[in-house]
Design a protein around this motif. Structure first.
Motif, mmCIF file in Angstrom:
data_model
loop_
_atom_site.group_PDB
_atom_site.id
_atom_site.type_symbol
_atom_site.label_atom_id
_atom_site.label_comp_id
_atom_site.label_asym_id
_atom_site.label_seq_id
_atom_site.Cartn_x
_atom_site.Cartn_y
_atom_site.Cartn_z
ATOM 1 N N ARG A 102 0.834 -1.213 0.000
ATOM 2 C CA ARG A 102 0.000 0.000 0.000
ATOM 3 C C ARG A 102 0.867 1.261 0.000
ATOM 4 O O ARG A 102 0.479 2.274 -0.590
ATOM 5 N N ILE A 103 2.016 1.206 0.639
ATOM 6 C CA ILE A 103 2.942 2.343 0.588
ATOM 7 C C ILE A 103 3.471 2.517 -0.832
ATOM 8 O O ILE A 103 3.542 3.638 -1.355
ATOM 9 N N LEU A 104 3.829 1.404 -1.478
ATOM 10 C CA LEU A 104 4.280 1.471 -2.872
ATOM 11 C C LEU A 104 3.194 2.061 -3.772
ATOM 12 O O LEU A 104 3.476 2.867 -4.667
ATOM 13 N N GLN A 105 1.936 1.677 -3.531
ATOM 14 C CA GLN A 105 0.838 2.216 -4.323
ATOM 15 C C GLN A 105 0.706 3.725 -4.129
ATOM 16 O O GLN A 105 0.449 4.460 -5.086
ATOM 17 N N ALA A 106 0.883 4.174 -2.883
ATOM 18 C CA ALA A 106 0.743 5.600 -2.587
ATOM 19 C C ALA A 106 1.881 6.414 -3.188
ATOM 20 O O ALA A 106 1.676 7.523 -3.702
ATOM 21 N N VAL A 107 3.098 5.864 -3.141
ATOM 22 C CA VAL A 107 4.274 6.581 -3.643
ATOM 23 C C VAL A 107 4.360 6.511 -5.164
ATOM 24 O O VAL A 107 4.856 7.442 -5.807
ATOM 25 N N HIS A 108 3.855 5.406 -5.738
ATOM 26 C CA HIS A 108 3.903 5.209 -7.199
ATOM 27 C C HIS A 108 2.482 4.976 -7.719
ATOM 28 O O HIS A 108 2.137 3.861 -8.146
ATOM 29 N N PRO A 109 1.630 6.006 -7.687
ATOM 30 C CA PRO A 109 0.228 5.826 -8.117
ATOM 31 C C PRO A 109 0.130 5.399 -9.573
ATOM 32 O O PRO A 109 0.869 5.868 -10.428
ATOM 33 N N GLY A 110 -0.771 4.441 -9.825
ATOM 34 C CA GLY A 110 -1.008 3.983 -11.190
ATOM 35 C C GLY A 110 -0.070 2.898 -11.663
ATOM 36 O O GLY A 110 -0.291 2.294 -12.718
ATOM 37 N N VAL A 111 0.978 2.623 -10.907
ATOM 38 C CA VAL A 111 1.944 1.586 -11.299
ATOM 39 C C VAL A 111 1.409 0.218 -10.874
ATOM 40 O O VAL A 111 0.900 0.050 -9.759
ATOM 41 N N ASP A 137 -8.687 -2.994 -2.076
ATOM 42 C CA ASP A 137 -7.853 -1.923 -2.648
ATOM 43 C C ASP A 137 -6.607 -2.445 -3.353
ATOM 44 O O ASP A 137 -5.648 -1.707 -3.537
ATOM 45 N N LEU A 138 -6.613 -3.711 -3.762
ATOM 46 C CA LEU A 138 -5.402 -4.290 -4.350
ATOM 47 C C LEU A 138 -5.630 -4.703 -5.804
ATOM 48 O O LEU A 138 -5.045 -5.683 -6.273
ATOM 49 N N GLN A 139 -6.444 -3.944 -6.528
ATOM 50 C CA GLN A 139 -6.773 -4.326 -7.905
ATOM 51 C C GLN A 139 -5.562 -4.298 -8.832
ATOM 52 O O GLN A 139 -5.471 -5.080 -9.765
ATOM 53 N N ASN A 140 -4.626 -3.390 -8.586
ATOM 54 C CA ASN A 140 -3.451 -3.259 -9.457
ATOM 55 C C ASN A 140 -2.261 -4.064 -8.942
ATOM 56 O O ASN A 140 -1.119 -3.705 -9.184
ATOM 57 N N VAL A 141 -2.566 -5.156 -8.249
ATOM 58 C CA VAL A 141 -1.507 -5.995 -7.678
ATOM 59 C C VAL A 141 -1.769 -7.448 -8.046
ATOM 60 O O VAL A 141 -2.890 -7.943 -7.896
ATOM 61 N N SER A 142 -0.751 -8.128 -8.542
ATOM 62 C CA SER A 142 -0.859 -9.572 -8.784
ATOM 63 C C SER A 142 -0.082 -10.311 -7.702
ATOM 64 O O SER A 142 0.891 -9.784 -7.152
ATOM 65 N N PHE A 143 -0.529 -11.529 -7.393
ATOM 66 C CA PHE A 143 0.098 -12.315 -6.332
ATOM 67 C C PHE A 143 0.450 -13.699 -6.849
ATOM 68 O O PHE A 143 -0.377 -14.382 -7.458
ATOM 69 N N ILE A 144 1.675 -14.104 -6.592
ATOM 70 C CA ILE A 144 2.121 -15.473 -6.880
ATOM 71 C C ILE A 144 2.781 -16.001 -5.615
ATOM 72 O O ILE A 144 3.732 -15.401 -5.107
ATOM 73 N N TRP A 145 2.257 -17.124 -5.099
ATOM 74 C CA TRP A 145 2.832 -17.721 -3.897
ATOM 75 C C TRP A 145 3.702 -18.922 -4.271
ATOM 76 O O TRP A 145 3.304 -19.766 -5.077
ATOM 77 N N HIS A 146 4.878 -18.982 -3.668
ATOM 78 C CA HIS A 146 5.759 -20.146 -3.781
ATOM 79 C C HIS A 146 5.839 -20.763 -2.385
ATOM 80 O O HIS A 146 6.472 -20.197 -1.490
ATOM 81 N N GLN A 147 5.163 -21.898 -2.193
ATOM 82 C CA GLN A 147 5.192 -22.548 -0.879
ATOM 83 C C GLN A 147 6.495 -23.345 -0.759
ATOM 84 O O GLN A 147 6.540 -24.557 -0.879
ATOM 85 N N LEU A 148 7.560 -22.592 -0.527
ATOM 86 C CA LEU A 148 8.918 -23.141 -0.494
ATOM 87 C C LEU A 148 9.720 -22.435 0.590
ATOM 88 O O LEU A 148 9.404 -21.317 0.985
ATOM 89 N N THR A 149 10.781 -23.085 1.041
ATOM 90 C CA THR A 149 11.752 -22.386 1.867
ATOM 91 C C THR A 149 12.587 -21.487 0.953
ATOM 92 O O THR A 149 12.572 -21.639 -0.275
ATOM 93 N N SER A 150 13.320 -20.568 1.541
ATOM 94 C CA SER A 150 14.160 -19.686 0.723
ATOM 95 C C SER A 150 15.212 -20.492 -0.043
ATOM 96 O O SER A 150 15.527 -20.171 -1.193
ATOM 97 N N LEU A 151 15.734 -21.554 0.572
ATOM 98 C CA LEU A 151 16.731 -22.383 -0.105
ATOM 99 C C LEU A 151 16.105 -23.146 -1.266
ATOM 100 O O LEU A 151 16.705 -23.250 -2.352
ATOM 101 N N GLU A 152 14.883 -23.671 -1.072
ATOM 102 C CA GLU A 152 14.195 -24.387 -2.154
ATOM 103 C C GLU A 152 13.906 -23.442 -3.318
ATOM 104 O O GLU A 152 14.045 -23.829 -4.486
ATOM 105 N N TYR A 153 13.515 -22.216 -3.001
ATOM 106 C CA TYR A 153 13.268 -21.227 -4.050
ATOM 107 C C TYR A 153 14.559 -20.932 -4.808
ATOM 108 O O TYR A 153 14.569 -20.899 -6.051
ATOM 109 N N GLU A 154 15.651 -20.736 -4.078
ATOM 110 C CA GLU A 154 16.950 -20.463 -4.704
ATOM 111 C C GLU A 154 17.350 -21.612 -5.630
ATOM 112 O O GLU A 154 17.785 -21.392 -6.766
#
Length: 322
Positions: A102-111, A137-154
């Protein structure tokens, strides 16, 4: 001579092993069982963490940082871009993620904000998704979840051979549980795009945790897995990697008064969180319990306010440049 009483056996499953303790009561009338100490399961950790948050100002401390510092920190991200790419590592249930979005949305409107999440705990992922579903209020946001540890993601990223770059990456209170702190920071720093920023939130060197881990480590059980790491350990890694960074220090407290109340259920779960141990007060040797409770009251760990014992939970916010 009286024959020895027959041993009664019982097993206590944990994540990795079964343990049993056979104990003879003082009157020798019957043997009884004391469960062995074991680490918290992922589900038990979630419950203990909830109690911690309810009695600490950790999220209020982060809110202050978000309010006072974050708008300036993120102002220069993704200059001229129509999309900002964000990666949360160890995002938990997502409350702090959404505040920063939400801070990113406020600082970068329309992005448009392309938000990816790395979180291994399925309960946390489910709670995060529910939080998103309830946010209008999150219409301009996409979400992708990776159910992984940080090492598995790496490992997954390296196996694919594709290295997506992000404008903003945050790692909030999660480096205690990674296998190799330096390698983890190095990898995620390499995931930053030009002019990107990495935010690491970690316990401060001025926190009671730092004093507990340095001066009273003998009071903590072996079931307390993870790294005893605070801000200075992270900044040493950053210096060795030769990356620019700035540290913000914010005060935070945790009311642990109930930890000293015999039989208090909330105090019991607090001690479980503090030690990473299931039913610490019920399974730890009495001498260990007493030593830990005494250590928690030391002035370098806690202060007393209006009769309440407040453990220092001070945080360090480390902003790392790409």
């Amino acid at each position: 001579m009286e024959p020895a009483p027959e041993l009664k056996r019982n097993s206590f499953p944990s994540m990795n092993f079964e343990a049993e303790i056979l104990t003879t009561p003082h009157d020798n009338s019957e043997l009884y069982m004391i469960p062995a100490m074991r680490s918290l399961t992922a589900e038990e950790y979630v419950e203990a963490f909830k109690v911690f948050l309810e009695h600490s100002t950790e999220h209020q401390c982060m809110d202050e940082f978000n309010r006072e510092q974050m708008p300036t920190i993120v102002a220069g991200l993704g200059t001229g871009k129509s999309t900002l790419s964000v990666l949360g590592v160890g995002s938990g249930t997502g409350e702090q993620d959404l505040k920063m979005i939400r801070i990113l949305q406020a600082v970068h409107p329309g992005v448009f904000i392309d938000n990816e999440i790395v979180e291994p705990n399925p309960q946390h992922v489910a709670a995060y998704k529910e939080l998103v579903n309830q946010a209008p209020d999150l219409q301009n946001v996409s979400f992708i979840w990776h159910q992984l540890t940080s090492l598995e993601y790496e490992q997954q990223v390296k196996e694919r051979g594709t290295h997506k770059k992000f404008d903003f990456i945050h790692m909030i209170q999660m480096l205690y549980r990674v296998e190799d702190i330096r390698s983890t920071i190095k990898f995620f720093h390499s995931c930053l795009d030009h002019h990107g920023k990495l935010l690491i939130i970690i316990l401060s060197d001025s926190s009671g945790w730092a004093s507990l881990w340095k001066k009273h480590r003998d009071c903590l059980p072996s079931t307390d897995s993870g790294h005893y790491i605070t801000c200075s350990g992270i900044t040493e890694v950053l210096q060795s990697l030769g990356v620019q960074h700035r540290v913000y220090e914010l005060p935070s407290g945790w009311d642990i008064t109930e930890c000293f109340s015999e039989g208090d259920a909330v105090g019991g779960r607090m001690m479980d969180f503090l030690t990473g141990t299931k039913n610490f007060l019920g399974t730890a040797p009495p001498a260990l319990r007493r030593r830990l409770q005494a250590a928690l009251r030391q002035p370098e760990c806690s202060s007393t306010r209006d009769g309440r014992v407040i453990f220092s939970n001070n945080l360090s916010m480390i902003v790392v440049e790409s």
